[in-house]
Design an enzyme around this catalytic site. Structure first.
Site, PDB file in Angstrom:
ATOM      1  N   CYS A  44      -3.087   5.149   1.796  1.00 16.86           N
ATOM      2  CA  CYS A  44      -1.687   5.185   2.248  1.00 16.86           C
ATOM      3  C   CYS A  44      -1.177   6.608   2.456  1.00 16.86           C
ATOM      4  O   CYS A  44      -0.588   6.926   3.503  1.00 16.86           O
ATOM      5  CB  CYS A  44      -0.800   4.417   1.271  1.00 16.86           C
ATOM      6  SG  CYS A  44      -0.595   5.185  -0.363  1.00 16.86           S
ATOM      7  N   HIS A  93       2.854   4.291  -3.548  1.00 19.13           N
ATOM      8  CA  HIS A  93       2.547   3.824  -2.199  1.00 19.13           C
ATOM      9  C   HIS A  93       3.546   4.419  -1.217  1.00 19.13           C
ATOM     10  O   HIS A  93       4.711   4.649  -1.548  1.00 19.13           O
ATOM     11  CB  HIS A  93       2.599   2.297  -2.127  1.00 19.13           C
ATOM     12  CG  HIS A  93       2.019   1.748  -0.850  1.00 19.13           C
ATOM     13  ND1 HIS A  93       0.666   1.659  -0.626  1.00 19.13           N
ATOM     14  CD2 HIS A  93       2.622   1.279   0.283  1.00 19.13           C
ATOM     15  CE1 HIS A  93       0.444   1.157   0.576  1.00 19.13           C
ATOM     16  NE2 HIS A  93       1.622   0.927   1.151  1.00 19.13           N
ATOM     17  N   HIS A 120       1.782   1.180   7.494  1.00 14.56           N
ATOM     18  CA  HIS A 120       1.156   1.694   6.268  1.00 14.56           C
ATOM     19  C   HIS A 120      -0.277   1.185   6.158  1.00 14.56           C
ATOM     20  O   HIS A 120      -0.700   0.287   6.882  1.00 14.56           O
ATOM     21  CB  HIS A 120       1.978   1.303   5.035  1.00 14.56           C
ATOM     22  CG  HIS A 120       1.888  -0.156   4.670  1.00 14.56           C
ATOM     23  ND1 HIS A 120       1.849  -0.597   3.371  1.00 14.56           N
ATOM     24  CD2 HIS A 120       1.837  -1.284   5.430  1.00 14.56           C
ATOM     25  CE1 HIS A 120       1.784  -1.915   3.336  1.00 14.56           C
ATOM     26  NE2 HIS A 120       1.775  -2.362   4.580  1.00 14.56           N
TER      27      HIS A 120
END
Length: 352
Positions: free
Chosen positions: A267, A315, A327
Site C-alpha cells: 500500500c 494502510h 489502493h
C-alpha cells in the site's frame, strides 16, 4: 536376631491379570481420547475463516510497514557506510603519500646531519654557498614541521572516519536484524492465512476471497459517482493529477509486501511510486507518509490526497474523489478502486 527376608512377589491370578489388562487398555484409550480432544482444531465456518484471514492480513500489513521502515533505514545506513569507506580510503591514500614524502625529507636530513654545522662551514670550499644552503635548510625545517602537522591531522581524520564507519556498521547490523524479525512476522501471518483458506473447499474459498479479489471498479460501474478513468478526476494541481494518473495505470497490479513497483506494490509502496512519478519524494512507510504534507479533514479531501486507515496508521490509499480511492489491499486482491469507508478512517494528508 531375626533375619530380614525380601517379601515374595505375588503373581496375578488369571482373573486379576485380565482385569488389569482391561483397565490399562481403557486408560490408554481414555488418554488417547483426551489427547485427541486437546489437539483437535474446531472446524471454522467460511465467515469465521474470512474474519481471521482479514485480521491476519491487517497484522501482516502492520508488520510490512515496520519491515519497509527498517529496510529504508538499512539502505540508508548501507549508503552511508559505503560513503565513509570511500572517504576513508581517499584519506588513507593522502596520508600514505604525505608520510612517504615526510620520510624522504627526514632521511635526507639524517644523511647530512652527521657533521657539526660549524665544521661544515669551516670545511666548506664555498662558505657563502653553505650559508645559503643553511638558510634553505631552515626554511625546509619549517616546511617539515608543517608537513608533520598535516600528517598528524590526516591521521586523526582517518581515525574519526573509521570510528564513524564502525558506528554505521553497528547501525546497519541492527537494521538488518529488525528486517529479519519483521520478515518472519509478515511471512508467518501470510502463511497462516493461506493455511486457513486451504481448509475450505474450492467453492467456499472462492466465496470468501471474491469480495477482495474482484476490483471495486468492475463492481461499481453502475455507480456514476465512481471515477473510472484518470481524465475524469479533477485533481487540484499537476502533481496530484500525475499521482492519480499513475495509480490508475497500475489498477490490477498484484499486491506484494515490500514492493514499490513498477509491476507490484504494497500500500505505501504504491503511494510512494505514484508521487515519485509526479517528481515528488515522500517517505516509504505509512507512519511517515501521514506527516509528509498538510493534514486535511475527511470533508476537505481532494483527488491526490493520501488517506490512512486503522488506529495504527497501517494502510494508505490515494483519494480519487467521490469517496473513492485507489489502493493495494492485501495479497488476495490487486490494486483496485474502493470506497474509503471500507476501512476505519484514521486521517488524510495533502502532499505539498
Amino acid at each position: 536376631m531375626a533375619a530380614h527376608r525380601k517379601p515374595r512377589q505375588r503373581s496375578l491370578s488369571g482373573n486379576t491379570a485380565r482385569t488389569a489388562a482391561t483397565l490399562a487398555l481403557a486408560g490408554a484409550a481414555t488418554a488417547t481420547a483426551f489427547e485427541g480432544t486437546g489437539i483437535a482444531e474446531p472446524q471454522l465456518t467460511p465467515a469465521q475463516v474470512k474474519a481471521k484471514v482479514d485480521q491476519l492480513y491487517q497484522e501482516a500489513e502492520t508488520a510490512t510497514q515496520k519491515y519497509d521502515g527498517a529496510k529504508d533505514k538499512a539502505d540508508t545506513a548501507q549508503r552511508r557506510l559505503k560513503s565513509l569507506q570511500d572517504e576513508t580510503a581517499r584519506a588513507q591514500a593522502k596520508f600514505n603519500s604525505a608520510r612517504d614524502a615526510l620520510g624522504s625529507l627526514a632521511a635526507a636530513q639524517y644523511r647530512d646531519g652527521g657533521i657539526d654545522p660549524a665544521w661544515q662551514l669551516a670545511l666548506s670550499s664555498d662558505p657563502d654557498q653553505y650559508l645559503d644552503d643553511a638558510a634553505f635548510a631552515e626554511r625546509a625545517g619549517d616546511r617539515q614541521a608543517g608537513a608533520v602537522a598535516r600528517v598528524r591531522g590526516q591521521l586523526r581524520e582517518i581515525e574519526q572516519l573509521r570510528g564513524a564507519a564502525h558506528l554505521e556498521l553497528a547501525s546497519l547490523r541492527s537494521r538488518q536484524a529488525e528486517l529479519k524479525l519483521q520478515k518472519t512476522a509478515v511471512t508467518g501471518k501470510l502463511a497462516e492465512a493461506r493455511r486457513l483458506l486451504s481448509q475450505l473447499s474450492p467453492g467456499q474459498r472462492a466465496a470468501v476471497t471474491a469480495d477482495d479479489a474482484t476490483p471495486r471498479a468492475s463492481r461499481s460501474v453502475s455507480d456514476a459517482r465512481v471515477p473510472l478513468a484518470a481524465d475524469s478526476v479533477a485533481a487540484p494541481d499537476s502533481r496530484a493529477a500525475a499521482a492519480v494518473a499513475y495509480a490508475y495505470s497500475k489498477l490490477g497490479s498484484p499486491y506484494v509486501w515490500g514492493a514499490t513497483g513498477p509491476d507490484a506494490f504494497d500500500c505505501s509502496g504504491l503511494a510512494q511510486a505514484a508521487y515519485r512519478s509526479a517528481g515528488v519524494s515522500i517517505p516509504r512507510t505509512t507512519y511517515a507518509q501521514i506527516n509528509a504534507g498538510q493534514r486535511v479533514s475527511r470533508s476537505q479531501l481532494q483527488p491526490g490526497d493520501l488517506v490512512f486507515f486503522y488506529s495504527g496508521i497501517s494502510h494508505v490509499g490515494i483519494y480519487i474523489g467521490n469517496g473513492q480511492m485507489i489502493h493495494a489491499p492485501n495479497p488476495s486482491a490487486p490494486v483496485r478502486i474502493a470506497p474509503i469507508d471500507e476501512m476505519p478512517f484514521a486521517g488524510a494528508t495533502r502532499v505539498v
